[in-house]
Motif scaffolding. Structure first.
Motif, PDB file in Angstrom:
ATOM      1  N   LEU A 207      48.984  56.351  56.974  1.00 55.77           N
ATOM      2  CA  LEU A 207      49.934  55.924  58.120  1.00 55.77           C
ATOM      3  C   LEU A 207      50.470  56.830  59.279  1.00 55.77           C
ATOM      4  O   LEU A 207      50.124  56.584  60.301  1.00 55.77           O
TER       5      LEU A 207
ATOM      6  N   ALA B 249      55.768  48.944  57.663  1.00 53.84           N
ATOM      7  CA  ALA B 249      54.611  49.602  57.168  1.00 53.84           C
ATOM      8  C   ALA B 249      55.006  50.478  56.050  1.00 53.84           C
ATOM      9  O   ALA B 249      54.200  50.698  55.010  1.00 53.84           O
TER      10      ALA B 249
ATOM     11  N   ALA C 278      53.477  50.394  52.013  1.00 47.49           N
ATOM     12  CA  ALA C 278      52.988  51.474  51.449  1.00 47.49           C
ATOM     13  C   ALA C 278      53.680  51.758  50.178  1.00 47.49           C
ATOM     14  O   ALA C 278      53.320  52.579  49.315  1.00 47.49           O
TER      15      ALA C 278
END
Length: 94
Positions: free
Chosen positions: A29, A63, A67
């Motif tokens: 990321l 995000a 993760a």
């Protein structure tokens, strides 16, 4: 004034996410090496995005959740409005 937000890593992993999987996803990321990703998570709590608008802060949060990385989103305006800290006088060394 528009409200601004800080996104802070907590260092926790979500939903029994395996540590290696979370590190790999975090590194991808943020375009970090696995070593740098591990160092960043080890320093938690650490702000990874400061003074972001709500949409940007939520995107970072989404995000990180994907993760498996624990985080919090807090108002940056409240921190800026906090009263100043009184300076402490340090006696001179003899």
């Amino acid at each position: 004034m528009n409200e601004l937000f800080n996104v802070t890593l907590t260092g926790a992993l979500l939903d029994d996410t395996p540590r290696e999987k979370a590190l790999e996803a975090f590194a991808k990321l943020f375009k970090l090496s696995l070593e740098d990703a591990e160092k960043t998570l080890a320093r938690a709590p650490v702000a990874i995005k400061k003074n972001a608008d709500e949409k940007t802060a939520q995107a970072f949060g989404h995000a990180l959740t994907g993760a498996g990385i624990g985080h919090r989103i807090e108002s940056a305006n409240a921190a800026a409005a906090a009263p100043p800290v009184e300076p402490v006088a340090v006696p001179p060394r003899a």
